[in-house]
Structures are given as structure tokens and as C-alpha cells.
Write a protein that holds these residues in place. Structure first.
Motif, PDB file in Angstrom:
ATOM      1  N   ILE A 271      11.154  -4.392   2.289  1.00  0.00           N
ATOM      2  CA  ILE A 271       9.962  -3.786   1.417  1.00  0.00           C
ATOM      3  C   ILE A 271       9.012  -4.857   1.440  1.00  0.00           C
ATOM      4  O   ILE A 271       7.597  -4.536   1.456  1.00  0.00           O
ATOM      5  CB  ILE A 271      10.384  -3.437  -0.092  1.00  0.00           C
ATOM      6  N   ASP A 272       9.204  -6.062   1.531  1.00  0.00           N
ATOM      7  CA  ASP A 272       8.217  -7.124   1.497  1.00  0.00           C
ATOM      8  C   ASP A 272       7.293  -6.853   3.001  1.00  0.00           C
ATOM      9  O   ASP A 272       6.041  -7.046   2.797  1.00  0.00           O
ATOM     10  CB  ASP A 272       8.804  -8.514   1.689  1.00  0.00           C
ATOM     11  N   THR A 273       7.979  -6.646   4.178  1.00  0.00           N
ATOM     12  CA  THR A 273       7.201  -6.273   5.215  1.00  0.00           C
ATOM     13  C   THR A 273       6.293  -5.127   5.141  1.00  0.00           C
ATOM     14  O   THR A 273       5.296  -4.985   5.461  1.00  0.00           O
ATOM     15  CB  THR A 273       8.388  -6.436   6.368  1.00  0.00           C
ATOM     16  N   ILE A 274       6.809  -4.087   4.763  1.00  0.00           N
ATOM     17  CA  ILE A 274       6.341  -2.850   4.705  1.00  0.00           C
ATOM     18  C   ILE A 274       4.928  -2.819   3.644  1.00  0.00           C
ATOM     19  O   ILE A 274       4.247  -2.403   4.113  1.00  0.00           O
ATOM     20  CB  ILE A 274       7.295  -1.711   4.087  1.00  0.00           C
ATOM     21  N   ILE A 275       5.185  -3.456   2.482  1.00  0.00           N
ATOM     22  CA  ILE A 275       4.163  -3.482   1.783  1.00  0.00           C
ATOM     23  C   ILE A 275       3.213  -4.760   2.057  1.00  0.00           C
ATOM     24  O   ILE A 275       1.748  -4.605   2.160  1.00  0.00           O
ATOM     25  CB  ILE A 275       4.507  -3.718   0.247  1.00  0.00           C
ATOM     26  N   ASN A 276       3.812  -5.974   2.225  1.00  0.00           N
ATOM     27  CA  ASN A 276       2.639  -6.927   2.542  1.00  0.00           C
ATOM     28  C   ASN A 276       2.314  -7.398   3.922  1.00  0.00           C
ATOM     29  O   ASN A 276       1.517  -8.112   4.296  1.00  0.00           O
ATOM     30  CB  ASN A 276       3.184  -8.215   1.848  1.00  0.00           C
ATOM     31  N   GLY A 277       3.324  -6.782   5.006  1.00  0.00           N
ATOM     32  CA  GLY A 277       3.057  -7.133   6.327  1.00  0.00           C
ATOM     33  C   GLY A 277       3.646  -8.343   6.802  1.00  0.00           C
ATOM     34  O   GLY A 277       4.286  -9.113   5.858  1.00  0.00           O
ATOM     35  N   LYS A 278       4.077  -8.408   8.029  1.00  0.00           N
ATOM     36  CA  LYS A 278       4.658  -9.324   8.814  1.00  0.00           C
ATOM     37  C   LYS A 278       4.129  -9.522  10.266  1.00  0.00           C
ATOM     38  O   LYS A 278       3.975  -8.478  10.925  1.00  0.00           O
ATOM     39  CB  LYS A 278       6.082  -9.332   8.741  1.00  0.00           C
ATOM     40  N   GLU A 279       3.518 -10.445  10.351  1.00  0.00           N
ATOM     41  CA  GLU A 279       2.835 -10.896  11.913  1.00  0.00           C
ATOM     42  C   GLU A 279       3.782 -10.355  12.818  1.00  0.00           C
ATOM     43  O   GLU A 279       4.727 -10.931  13.051  1.00  0.00           O
ATOM     44  CB  GLU A 279       2.440 -12.254  12.176  1.00  0.00           C
ATOM     45  N   GLY A 280       3.384  -9.631  13.664  1.00  0.00           N
ATOM     46  CA  GLY A 280       4.023  -9.197  15.017  1.00  0.00           C
ATOM     47  C   GLY A 280       5.096  -7.947  14.713  1.00  0.00           C
ATOM     48  O   GLY A 280       5.652  -7.491  15.725  1.00  0.00           O
ATOM     49  N   VAL A 281       5.278  -7.766  13.451  1.00  0.00           N
ATOM     50  CA  VAL A 281       6.138  -6.475  13.115  1.00  0.00           C
ATOM     51  C   VAL A 281       5.372  -5.522  12.516  1.00  0.00           C
ATOM     52  O   VAL A 281       5.668  -4.283  12.992  1.00  0.00           O
ATOM     53  CB  VAL A 281       7.255  -7.124  12.024  1.00  0.00           C
ATOM     54  N   PHE A 282       4.588  -5.654  11.332  1.00  0.00           N
ATOM     55  CA  PHE A 282       3.796  -4.581  10.744  1.00  0.00           C
ATOM     56  C   PHE A 282       2.799  -5.205   9.850  1.00  0.00           C
ATOM     57  O   PHE A 282       2.745  -6.162   9.449  1.00  0.00           O
ATOM     58  CB  PHE A 282       5.211  -3.862   9.704  1.00  0.00           C
ATOM     59  N   PRO A 283       1.681  -4.230  10.053  1.00  0.00           N
ATOM     60  CA  PRO A 283       0.483  -4.800   9.410  1.00  0.00           C
ATOM     61  C   PRO A 283       0.544  -4.855   7.609  1.00  0.00           C
ATOM     62  O   PRO A 283      -0.130  -5.745   7.114  1.00  0.00           O
ATOM     63  CB  PRO A 283      -0.725  -3.909   9.676  1.00  0.00           C
ATOM     64  N   GLY A 284       1.164  -3.973   7.233  1.00  0.00           N
ATOM     65  CA  GLY A 284       1.548  -4.047   5.795  1.00  0.00           C
ATOM     66  C   GLY A 284       0.516  -2.987   5.039  1.00  0.00           C
ATOM     67  O   GLY A 284      -0.641  -3.180   5.367  1.00  0.00           O
ATOM     68  N   LEU A 285       1.004  -2.312   4.022  1.00  0.00           N
ATOM     69  CA  LEU A 285       0.258  -1.392   3.245  1.00  0.00           C
ATOM     70  C   LEU A 285      -0.854  -2.074   2.488  1.00  0.00           C
ATOM     71  O   LEU A 285      -1.994  -1.391   2.413  1.00  0.00           O
ATOM     72  CB  LEU A 285       1.140  -0.457   2.425  1.00  0.00           C
ATOM     73  N   ILE A 286      -0.445  -3.086   1.909  1.00  0.00           N
ATOM     74  CA  ILE A 286      -1.538  -3.786   0.847  1.00  0.00           C
ATOM     75  C   ILE A 286      -2.592  -4.282   1.885  1.00  0.00           C
ATOM     76  O   ILE A 286      -3.846  -3.972   1.674  1.00  0.00           O
ATOM     77  CB  ILE A 286      -1.001  -4.945   0.084  1.00  0.00           C
ATOM     78  N   PRO A 287      -2.480  -5.085   2.882  1.00  0.00           N
ATOM     79  CA  PRO A 287      -3.586  -5.312   3.796  1.00  0.00           C
ATOM     80  C   PRO A 287      -4.501  -4.187   4.264  1.00  0.00           C
ATOM     81  O   PRO A 287      -5.590  -4.334   4.346  1.00  0.00           O
ATOM     82  CB  PRO A 287      -3.081  -5.948   5.024  1.00  0.00           C
ATOM     83  N   ILE A 288      -3.893  -3.134   4.469  1.00  0.00           N
ATOM     84  CA  ILE A 288      -4.620  -1.916   4.786  1.00  0.00           C
ATOM     85  C   ILE A 288      -5.287  -1.090   3.869  1.00  0.00           C
ATOM     86  O   ILE A 288      -6.624  -1.068   4.005  1.00  0.00           O
ATOM     87  CB  ILE A 288      -3.702  -0.654   5.542  1.00  0.00           C
ATOM     88  N   LEU A 289      -4.871  -1.351   2.617  1.00  0.00           N
ATOM     89  CA  LEU A 289      -5.688  -0.899   1.489  1.00  0.00           C
ATOM     90  C   LEU A 289      -6.816  -1.855   1.300  1.00  0.00           C
ATOM     91  O   LEU A 289      -7.932  -1.339   0.905  1.00  0.00           O
ATOM     92  CB  LEU A 289      -4.627  -0.672   0.193  1.00  0.00           C
ATOM     93  N   ASN A 290      -6.457  -3.160   1.315  1.00  0.00           N
ATOM     94  CA  ASN A 290      -7.636  -4.110   1.152  1.00  0.00           C
ATOM     95  C   ASN A 290      -8.527  -3.774   2.083  1.00  0.00           C
ATOM     96  O   ASN A 290      -9.842  -4.182   1.791  1.00  0.00           O
ATOM     97  CB  ASN A 290      -7.030  -5.695   1.267  1.00  0.00           C
ATOM     98  N   SER A 291      -8.360  -3.655   3.213  1.00  0.00           N
ATOM     99  CA  SER A 291      -9.315  -3.363   4.490  1.00  0.00           C
ATOM    100  C   SER A 291     -10.214  -1.997   4.098  1.00  0.00           C
ATOM    101  O   SER A 291     -11.665  -2.138   4.262  1.00  0.00           O
ATOM    102  CB  SER A 291      -8.653  -3.187   5.786  1.00  0.00           C
ATOM    103  N   TYR A 292      -9.376  -1.197   3.594  1.00  0.00           N
ATOM    104  CA  TYR A 292     -10.061   0.102   3.224  1.00  0.00           C
ATOM    105  C   TYR A 292     -11.419  -0.113   2.045  1.00  0.00           C
ATOM    106  O   TYR A 292     -12.253   0.364   2.215  1.00  0.00           O
ATOM    107  CB  TYR A 292      -9.259   1.142   2.869  1.00  0.00           C
ATOM    108  N   LEU A 293     -10.897  -0.968   1.094  1.00  0.00           N
ATOM    109  CA  LEU A 293     -11.621  -1.256  -0.029  1.00  0.00           C
ATOM    110  C   LEU A 293     -12.831  -2.131   0.427  1.00  0.00           C
ATOM    111  O   LEU A 293     -13.999  -1.834  -0.098  1.00  0.00           O
ATOM    112  CB  LEU A 293     -10.751  -2.028  -1.107  1.00  0.00           C
ATOM    113  N   GLU A 294     -12.731  -3.020   1.525  1.00  0.00           N
ATOM    114  CA  GLU A 294     -13.807  -3.780   1.909  1.00  0.00           C
ATOM    115  C   GLU A 294     -14.881  -2.779   2.633  1.00  0.00           C
ATOM    116  O   GLU A 294     -16.081  -3.164   2.472  1.00  0.00           O
ATOM    117  CB  GLU A 294     -13.259  -4.828   3.027  1.00  0.00           C
ATOM    118  N   ASN A 295     -14.544  -1.912   3.152  1.00  0.00           N
ATOM    119  CA  ASN A 295     -15.421  -0.631   3.777  1.00  0.00           C
ATOM    120  C   ASN A 295     -16.325   0.250   2.744  1.00  0.00           C
ATOM    121  O   ASN A 295     -16.757   1.071   3.079  1.00  0.00           O
ATOM    122  CB  ASN A 295     -14.791  -0.168   5.002  1.00  0.00           C
TER     123      ASN A 295
END
Length: 637
Positions: free
Chosen positions: A520-544
Motif C-alpha cells: 500500500i505504501d507503493t500504491i499510495i506514495n509511489g516507488k521509483e521504477g515501480v509505480f508513480p503513487g496516487l498521492i504524487p499524482i494528486l499533488n501534480s493535479y493540485l499544482e495545475n
């Protein structure tokens, strides 16, 4: 809790005689709605949350806490002072299964602007304050998922003794009928589930084996042959609907812009359900014992399982039409969008006549099989005054079946002749102790829907893997200890727009390499080379997005809580409760929760909820300290 009709409830035998009538007219009602609004587009994105509460009373002198059976009276006053006086009142209140429970929602749905996210917590606080103001001294409003000593002797005030022998609704050894809401729907549901099943419901939860827990752990029920046969060694046995429906949860409903968008959201969010359930885990205790699970889902599923022995595959089919693989409270069994079709790998039991009727009426295969699957179930409650209805203008028969299929996601057609659009309901979350936490989970899920739609994300994996995730999510400390199937590339498949995903170039079979096991840590927070993570995607959305500073700060605070729960930096409510009991001076490492231990735990929960003490293990520094006097037990020790 679904459809609440008024009138004279029928017995199970009477309801059974009308079952085909209800199904037949329920389908006609659905068809009327579908044909009236199938082409409706451009509905505004709206959403709202539902929080369920328990009323508790603290006996400080005897160090005991009990559930207060005054929910109906509190609800009546809340409605009288609120919506009946002012249709635009900021809160709405509804009954729930337990007579110690109430449900609160915002008075009006939230809209599509980002600033709405900054009003959720304030509204939840208003609800807590409103209801608390009606309570007596030493009573409190608690958002706990399961009351640890539910079903133990004297767990309610007034105290009642269960009556397992004579004509009660549940015939439970532990749960008195007086703890069931007095609205006839609830006791009728309880009685009819038991009558349809042919025996009491059976709930067996694995006990947590501590240092001094008996092994094997065996309870004996010499006064009840049914219980003696149904209870399992090393399990906590429960025998009533109240052990499931008497728990509290947190739910969110979204209005989509169109039917196709609703179907797309339904599918995408279905894959998120087990992840968020594990993240929100908050129910480790049952019937006065420490269990080996952290979530209520399997408990509530078993508590309303009305399937007969034939339907469960224990006897050959003779009096029933179908083998049914799940309780009517469980995970979804089919995706609804065209891009989800190839991932429908669960055998789906459907009523073939209803399916053919829907096809002939122009309903597509995926939606037709979804409805025909829901309608393999019988109606569980029916009121004498509601048998013969105007199918063109009423939907009670459709809702009778629809609202008693309690699944992780619910696909909700608009009510007849209303300005409400196509909706989906996200149902797996456990309620949290504080308004801050509950707001965080709600905002996280709603923000995720915005990102799914904006970026056309694709979380789809075979539905059988989602089912496996649901089982794993309920395990003790699943958020830290277990792995979940999740899609690796959520952007590649999501290039297909909502209305056109059927035209995208999808293969007919899902490729195994599309998904893998992740923490769940990888799914939510991401792991380099594995999965970007839902929180980083949400943060990216917020920045825009154009977001005012205050709203942005609130959202980031909420996401910080989710992020830290996923990483293990902060505990889930379930883990925090376990640690609290394990460290209690009276705990004998025998998996038993005494009255005094329960009192200490609930008192602490109430103090945390009303910001009378800090709890960094649970909330960290993200919790904003906005003091308000919402508790009537502040003077307690």
C-alpha cells in the motif's frame, strides 16, 4: 441505510409470495428511468459524505461505557430543529440500524469547485456539535466503527437481556432486539433474513492469539444447539445482523455528468476499494475479544447473508433457482464500462429471463447482466401499502432489490422525475475517530475521482484479483504487512476517453504483466521504477489547478495523513486501538477486553475526537488544533 418505506411490514412468507411481483415491476421501473434519462449529459459534478455515529454513556464511577438506546429520540429532535424548520439547513440526519446509531450528511451536496474541499471538515464538526448538544451529561457522540463489547452482557443503557427463544427478530444469544432501531424496516430485515436463510446468521471471526489466550480458544453454548454447531474453535462467534449492521462506516456518493461517466467511475473506484479499506482499518474488537482482523467487512457480510443451504452449495438445488457465490453484502461482481469488460473474470450468476428482457429493451450487455445479477435476490422487506405502484413514476420495487445489494460500489440511477443525475457510491471505508480523519479520507477519494476523470486513468485489473485484495485488506495490519494486486501502468490504458473506451485498442484478454503485487505504501506514495503513487499524482493535479491558499493547505494536510498512514509513520485506528488495549494495566494478554478496558479506550477516543488531548501516533502533526467544546464528558478523569 437504503429505502425506508413506511407502512405495515409483511412476514417472510407473505413477502416471498410477492417476490416475483417485486422483481417484475422493479425491472419495469428501472426501464422507465433508463429510457427517460439514458441520454442525459452535462449534469454538474456533485458529491456528499455519510458519517455514522454511536451514542455512548460513560459511568465514570464504575468505569463502564454503554451504548445509549436513544437514537430515535435524538434523530427526531435533530430533524425537527433542522430540515423540517429550514429546508436549507446545513445538515441532514437519518436513522441507522442500531437504536444507538444516527447518520449525518451535509444538508446540500458539495459542488465541483476546489474550495468545497475546505468546507467538509467544518460541516462534520457542525454535525458532531449539533448532535452532542442534545445529549445528557456524560453522554457522547462517537465515530467508532465497532463497539468493542457489542453483544456482551449489559452493553446497552437501558440494559436488556437477549431473548434467543421466543418470537424475537434476531433470536440472538447476545444482541437484544431493543438495540435494533424501532423503524419496522430494521426488525423486519433482521427477521426475514433469518427466516429466508432457514437458520440464524453465522459470523466467525478469528481470535487474536496472545500470550495467554487459550489454545484452542473454544466457547461453549450448551443452551443453544444451533450456536454449538455454528461456532468454530479459535473464533469469536456472533449470531445476529446487529453485529454487522450495528457497526459504523464512512461513505461517499458522487453524481457523474452522464451514465457513461458513472459507469467508468464505478469500475475504476472498485479497484481502489480494498486499498482504502485497509488504509481506514478501524475495527479490531468483537464481542469483548481482540480479533485477528482489522476491518468489519467480512463481519457485516456474514451478518446479512440470507442465502439458503442450497444457494450456498451445501445441498442440491431443489427449492431455489441459483447457486450464489457471495452474500448480498460483498464486493462487486462485474465491471460496467466497455473498457472493463475483458477484466470480468468472475462467474456471474444472472436471472436469464430478466437479462433477455433488458436486452430486448435496448439495454447493453454489461448493464443488463449487472441488473440481472442484482435481481437474483429476493426482496427482504415489503410493506402492504407498497405492493401495487405506478411503475412510470415510482421506483420502490427497483430500490427494494437495489438497496439490499450492499456492495463495495453501488451504481445508482436517478430517482424518477427528479433533477438528480447518475450516481455512484463508494462504500468500503471504516469511520475514523475524528472529523479531521474522516474529512481526509473523503477528500482523498473525491480528489481521486477528479484525477481519474481529468487524466483518464485506468486502474482496471481482473475482478478476481480485486476480490483477493478485499480478503487481504481485512487482515491484521494489512496496510503494512500485505501486498495487493495493482495495475502497473495506469496511464497507458486510460488514454481511452470515458465515452469512447469501447473503441480503444484493447486486447480481449488482460495481460498478466499489466498488474503486479504492491505494498500500500507503493500504491499510495509511489516507488521509483515501480509505480508513480496516487498521492504524487494528486499533488501534480493540485499544482495545475487554481486553488486558494487556505484550501490548498487543508487538502495537503489531509493528503499528508493518508501518506503517513500508508507508509506506517502513523498508525491506522485499528493498530492504535490494539496498542492501547495491549498496554492497558488490566490487560492479561488473554485477548479479553473487560468493561474497564473498554471504558478507558472509549474515553480516550472521545477525548481525541473532541480535541481534549493529542494523539501523535494516530494523527501526527497534520492534525489542526481547532478547539471546540463538543463533548459533554470533558470533566471526566
Amino acid at each position: 441505510m437504503g429505502l425506508l418505506s413506511q407502512g405495515s411490514p409483511l412476514s417472510w412468507e407473505e413477502t416471498k409470495r410477492h417476490a416475483d411481483h417485486v422483481r417484475r415491476h422493479g425491472i419495469l421501473q428501472f426501464l422507465h428511468i433508463y429510457h427517460a434519462v439514458k441520454d442525459r449529459h452535462k449534469d454538474v459534478l456533485k458529491w456528499g459524505d455519510e458519517v455514522e455515529y454511536m451514542l455512548v454513556s460513560f459511568d465514570h464511577e464504575n468505569k463502564k461505557v454503554q451504548l445509549v438506546l436513544s437514537g430515535e429520540e435524538v434523530l427526531e429532535t435533530l430533524q425537527e430543529k433542522g430540515e423540517r424548520t429550514n429546508p436549507n439547513h446545513p445538515t441532514l440526519w437519518r436513522p441507522e440500524y442500531g437504536s444507538y446509531m444516527i447518520e449525518g450528511t451535509p444538508g446540500q451536496p458539495y459542488g465541483g469547485t476546489m474550495s468545497e474541499f475546505n468546507t467538509v471538515e467544518a460541516n462534520m464538526r457542525k454535525r458532531r456539535k449539533e448532535a452532542t448538544s442534545l445529549l445528557e451529561e456524560n453522554q457522547a457522540l462517537c465515530t467508532i466503527t465497532s463497539f468493542p463489547r457489542l453483544g456482551c452482557p449489559g452493553f446497552t443503557i437501558p440494559e436488556y437481556t437477549p431473548n434467543p427463544v421466543e418470537g424475537g427478530a434476531s433470536k440472538s444469544l447476545f444482541f437484544p432486539d431493543e438495540a435494533i432501531n424501532k423503524h419496522p424496516r430494521f426488525s423486519t430485515l433482521t427477521r426475514n433474513i433469518r427466516h429466508r436463510r432457514g437458520e440464524k446468521v453465522v459470523i466467525n471471526v478469528p481470535i487474536f492469539k496472545d500470550k495467554n489466550t487459550p489454545s484452542p480458544f473454544i466457547e461453549t453454548f450448551p443452551e443453544d444447539d444451533e450456536a454449538a454447531k455454528a461456532s468454530k474453535p479459535d473464533h469469536i462467534y456472533m449470531d445476529a445482523m446487529g453485529f454487522g449492521m450495528g457497526n459504523c462506516c464512512l461513505q461517499v456518493t458522487f453524481q457523474a455528468c452522464s451514465i457513461s461517466e458513472a459507469r467508468y467511475l464505478y469500475d475504476q473506484l472498485a479497484t481502489i476499494c480494498p486499498i482504502v479499506m485497509a488504509l481506514s482499518a478501524a475495527s479490531p474488537f468483537y464481542r469483548g475479544y481482540v480479533s485477528d482482523i482489522d476491518c468489519r467487512w467480512g463481519v457485516i457480510s456474514a451478518s446479512v447473508d440470507d442465502r439458503t443451504r442450497e444457494e450456498r452449495g451445501l445441498e442440491p438445488l431443489k427449492n431455489n433457482n441459483f447457486r450464489i457465490s457471495k452474500s448480498r453484502y460483498d464486493s462487486i461482481d462485474s465491471y460496467l464500462s466497455k473498457c472493463g469488460e475483458k477484466y470480468n473474470d468472475i462467474d456471474l450468476t444472472i436471472d436469464k429471463e430478466i437479462y433477455e428482457q433488458l436486452l430486448q429493451e435496448g439495454i447493453d450487455h454489461l448493464l443488463a447482466q449487472h441488473v440481472a445479477h442484482l435481481f437474483i435476490r429476493d426482496p427482504l422487506t415489503l410493506f402492504e401499502e407498497k405492493i401495487h405502484l405506478d411503475d412510470a413514476n415510482e421506483s420502490d420495487h427497483f430500490e427494494n432489490i437495489q438497496s439490499t445489494n450492499w456492495q463495495t460500489m453501488r451504481f445508482k440511477p436517478p430517482p424518477p422525475n427528479s433533477d438528480i443525475g447518475w450516481r455512484v457510491e463508494f462504500r468500503p471505508m471504516e469511520v475514523q475517530l475524528t472529523d479531521f480523519e474522516n474529512s481526509a479520507y473523503v477528500v482523498f477519494v473525491v480528489l481521486l475521482t477528479r484525477v481519474i476523470l481529468s487524466y483518464k486513468l485506468d486502474f482496471l485489473i481482473p475482478l478476481s484479483k480485486v476480490d483477493e485484495n478485499m480478503k487481504v485488506a481485512q487482515k491484521r495490519d494489512a496496510v503494512l504487512r500485505d501486498m495487493f494486486y495493482f495495475r502497473k501502468d495506469i496511464c497507458k490504458g486510460g488514454n481511452a476517453v470515458v465515452d469512447g473506451c469501447g473503441k480503444a485498442q484493447h486486447s480481449t484478454e488482460p495481460a498478466v504483466e499489466e498488474y503486479t503485487l504492491m505494498s500500500i505504501d507503493t500504491i499510495i506514495n509511489g516507488k521509483e521504477g515501480v509505480f508513480p503513487g496516487l498521492i504524487p499524482i494528486l499533488n501534480s493535479y493540485l499544482e495545475n489547478m487554481e486553488v486558494d491558499v487556505d484550501t490548498r493547505c487543508s487538502i495537503l494536510n489531509y493528503l499528508k495523513l493518508i501518506k503517513k498512514r500508508a507508509s506506517g509513520e502513523l498508525m491506522t485506528v485499528a493498530r492504535w486501538m490494539r496498542e492501547f488495549i495491549a498496554n492497558h494495566p488490566d490487560y492479561k494478554q488473554d485477548s479479553v477486553i473487560t468493561d474497564e478496558m473498554n471504558y478507558s479506550l472509549l474515553l480516550k477516543c472521545n477525548q481525541i475526537a473532541n480535541e481534549l488531548c493529542e494523539c501523535p501516533e494516530l494523527l501526527g502533526s497534520a492534525f489542526r488544533k481547532v478547539k471546540y467544546s463538543g463533548s459533554k464528558t470533558e470533566s471526566s478523569n
